[in-house]
Motif scaffolding. Structure first.
Motif, PDB file in Angstrom:
ATOM      1  N   GLY A 150       0.786  -1.228   0.000  1.00  0.00           N
ATOM      2  CA  GLY A 150       0.000   0.000   0.000  1.00  0.00           C
ATOM      3  C   GLY A 150       0.819   1.280   0.000  1.00  0.00           C
ATOM      4  N   LEU A 151       2.130   1.174   0.085  1.00  0.00           N
ATOM      5  CA  LEU A 151       2.981   2.368   0.089  1.00  0.00           C
ATOM      6  C   LEU A 151       3.618   2.553  -1.297  1.00  0.00           C
ATOM      7  N   PRO A 152       3.125   3.520  -2.051  1.00  0.00           N
ATOM      8  CA  PRO A 152       3.665   3.691  -3.407  1.00  0.00           C
ATOM      9  C   PRO A 152       5.087   4.249  -3.427  1.00  0.00           C
ATOM     10  N   ASN A 153       5.486   4.986  -2.400  1.00  0.00           N
ATOM     11  CA  ASN A 153       6.815   5.598  -2.402  1.00  0.00           C
ATOM     12  C   ASN A 153       7.848   4.804  -1.608  1.00  0.00           C
ATOM     13  N   LEU A 154       7.548   3.553  -1.335  1.00  0.00           N
ATOM     14  CA  LEU A 154       8.505   2.702  -0.636  1.00  0.00           C
ATOM     15  C   LEU A 154       9.674   2.377  -1.565  1.00  0.00           C
ATOM     16  N   GLN A 155      10.878   2.579  -1.075  1.00  0.00           N
ATOM     17  CA  GLN A 155      12.071   2.463  -1.910  1.00  0.00           C
ATOM     18  C   GLN A 155      12.680   1.057  -1.886  1.00  0.00           C
ATOM     19  N   ILE A 156      11.855   0.046  -1.741  1.00  0.00           N
ATOM     20  CA  ILE A 156      12.359  -1.326  -1.724  1.00  0.00           C
ATOM     21  C   ILE A 156      11.859  -2.031  -2.987  1.00  0.00           C
ATOM     22  N   PRO A 157      12.773  -2.505  -3.795  1.00  0.00           N
ATOM     23  CA  PRO A 157      12.351  -3.219  -5.013  1.00  0.00           C
ATOM     24  C   PRO A 157      11.624  -4.521  -4.662  1.00  0.00           C
ATOM     25  N   PRO A 158      10.555  -4.827  -5.370  1.00  0.00           N
ATOM     26  CA  PRO A 158       9.819  -6.066  -5.115  1.00  0.00           C
ATOM     27  C   PRO A 158      10.690  -7.312  -5.238  1.00  0.00           C
ATOM     28  N   LEU A 159      11.671  -7.270  -6.113  1.00  0.00           N
ATOM     29  CA  LEU A 159      12.570  -8.411  -6.272  1.00  0.00           C
ATOM     30  C   LEU A 159      13.367  -8.673  -5.000  1.00  0.00           C
ATOM     31  N   GLN A 160      13.746  -7.606  -4.307  1.00  0.00           N
ATOM     32  CA  GLN A 160      14.463  -7.762  -3.040  1.00  0.00           C
ATOM     33  C   GLN A 160      13.555  -8.382  -1.973  1.00  0.00           C
ATOM     34  N   VAL A 161      12.288  -7.985  -1.966  1.00  0.00           N
ATOM     35  CA  VAL A 161      11.320  -8.561  -1.026  1.00  0.00           C
ATOM     36  C   VAL A 161      11.157 -10.052  -1.299  1.00  0.00           C
ATOM     37  N   VAL A 162      10.979 -10.401  -2.546  1.00  0.00           N
ATOM     38  CA  VAL A 162      10.810 -11.809  -2.917  1.00  0.00           C
ATOM     39  C   VAL A 162      12.078 -12.599  -2.595  1.00  0.00           C
ATOM     40  N   SER A 163      13.225 -11.998  -2.805  1.00  0.00           N
ATOM     41  CA  SER A 163      14.489 -12.664  -2.494  1.00  0.00           C
ATOM     42  C   SER A 163      14.604 -12.983  -0.999  1.00  0.00           C
ATOM     43  N   ILE A 164      14.213 -12.038  -0.164  1.00  0.00           N
ATOM     44  CA  ILE A 164      14.245 -12.273   1.291  1.00  0.00           C
ATOM     45  C   ILE A 164      13.265 -13.374   1.668  1.00  0.00           C
ATOM     46  N   LEU A 165      12.079 -13.312   1.094  1.00  0.00           N
ATOM     47  CA  LEU A 165      11.052 -14.310   1.422  1.00  0.00           C
ATOM     48  C   LEU A 165      11.427 -15.693   0.909  1.00  0.00           C
ATOM     49  N   SER A 166      12.166 -15.749  -0.164  1.00  0.00           N
ATOM     50  CA  SER A 166      12.539 -17.059  -0.721  1.00  0.00           C
ATOM     51  C   SER A 166      13.547 -17.791   0.167  1.00  0.00           C
ATOM     52  N   VAL A 180       2.838 -10.499  -4.670  1.00  0.00           N
ATOM     53  CA  VAL A 180       3.456 -10.666  -5.985  1.00  0.00           C
ATOM     54  C   VAL A 180       2.481 -10.269  -7.090  1.00  0.00           C
ATOM     55  N   ILE A 181       1.236 -10.675  -6.981  1.00  0.00           N
ATOM     56  CA  ILE A 181       0.236 -10.327  -7.979  1.00  0.00           C
ATOM     57  C   ILE A 181       0.070  -8.809  -8.061  1.00  0.00           C
ATOM     58  N   ASN A 182      -0.026  -8.154  -6.913  1.00  0.00           N
ATOM     59  CA  ASN A 182      -0.200  -6.698  -6.886  1.00  0.00           C
ATOM     60  C   ASN A 182       1.018  -5.980  -7.476  1.00  0.00           C
ATOM     61  N   GLN A 183       2.197  -6.503  -7.217  1.00  0.00           N
ATOM     62  CA  GLN A 183       3.406  -5.889  -7.765  1.00  0.00           C
ATOM     63  C   GLN A 183       3.504  -6.069  -9.276  1.00  0.00           C
ATOM     64  N   LEU A 184       3.044  -7.210  -9.785  1.00  0.00           N
ATOM     65  CA  LEU A 184       3.072  -7.452 -11.210  1.00  0.00           C
ATOM     66  C   LEU A 184       2.053  -6.566 -11.941  1.00  0.00           C
ATOM     67  N   LYS A 185       0.956  -6.228 -11.270  1.00  0.00           N
ATOM     68  CA  LYS A 185      -0.039  -5.351 -11.866  1.00  0.00           C
ATOM     69  C   LYS A 185       0.482  -3.925 -12.019  1.00  0.00           C
TER      70      LYS A 185
END
Length: 186
Positions: A150-166, A180-185
């Motif tokens: 929900g934070l549009p100005n968050l400076q964290i790339p989604p790939l980094q989030v997925v990498s941590i979660l993986s 992931v779905i919301n980020q792809l949209k």
């Protein structure tokens, strides 16, 4: 003069340590009369910790905050550490403290309150919640991901989030699916 405040703080802390030592010795002692007499003379550790907090919060008492923080860590006064972390804007240390205590709600509150100014707090919390084994439904992690989404100005790339979660091998895909779905949209 900060040296006077430092000395006063050390004296109050030495009283706290002395009363904690005395109370632990009293617990081993079976003589009830000795317990009653000495407990009326010595202040309780809780009262001493309140005195330390009052001293730290007093604007008239000048002390070196770094020195005070070291003293709080040496004496194990958690409330004093939390107070000084907050005062010194050491939010990553405060977050780490809440994680060590296992206080999930405080972790979420700190990230929500200070995460916009320090994106590393989001990453620390993300790693913490993804590694937690005692929350099989991962509600705190899902809450955190929802906030991040929900934070549009968050400076964290989604790939980094997925990498941590993986890195969390037991984490089901259903927990991160909506993020992931919301980020792809986008």
């Amino acid at each position: 003069n900060p040296q006077i405040g430092n000395t006063l703080l050390e004296m109050v802390l030495s009283d706290t340590a002395a009363s904690q030592t005395k109370s632990s010795l009293e617990d081993e002692d079976d003589d009830e009369a000795t317990k009653a007499t000495s407990s009326s003379v010595q202040p309780t550790p809780v009262a001493n910790e309140a005195a330390v907090l009052a001293l730290l919060d007093n604007p008239r008492v000048k002390y070196d905050e770094d020195h005070a923080l070291i003293l709080m860590q040496m004496h194990g006064l958690k409330q004093g550490k939390r107070y000084l972390y907050q005062k010194l804007h050491m939010y990553h240390m405060l977050l780490q403290h809440h994680m060590e205590e296992g206080d999930d709600q405080a972790v979420l509150d700190q990230v929500k309150q200070h995460g916009e100014s320090n994106s590393n707090l989001w990453l620390l919390a993300l790693k913490y919640f993804s590694d937690k084994k005692d929350d099989p439904s991962y509600t705190s992690l899902q809450t955190l991901l929802g906030w991040m989404d929900g934070l549009p100005n968050l400076q964290i790339p989604p790939l980094q989030v997925v990498s941590i979660l993986s890195q969390a091998r037991d984490l089901p895909l259903s927990v991160v699916r909506q993020y992931v779905i919301n980020q792809l949209k986008q």
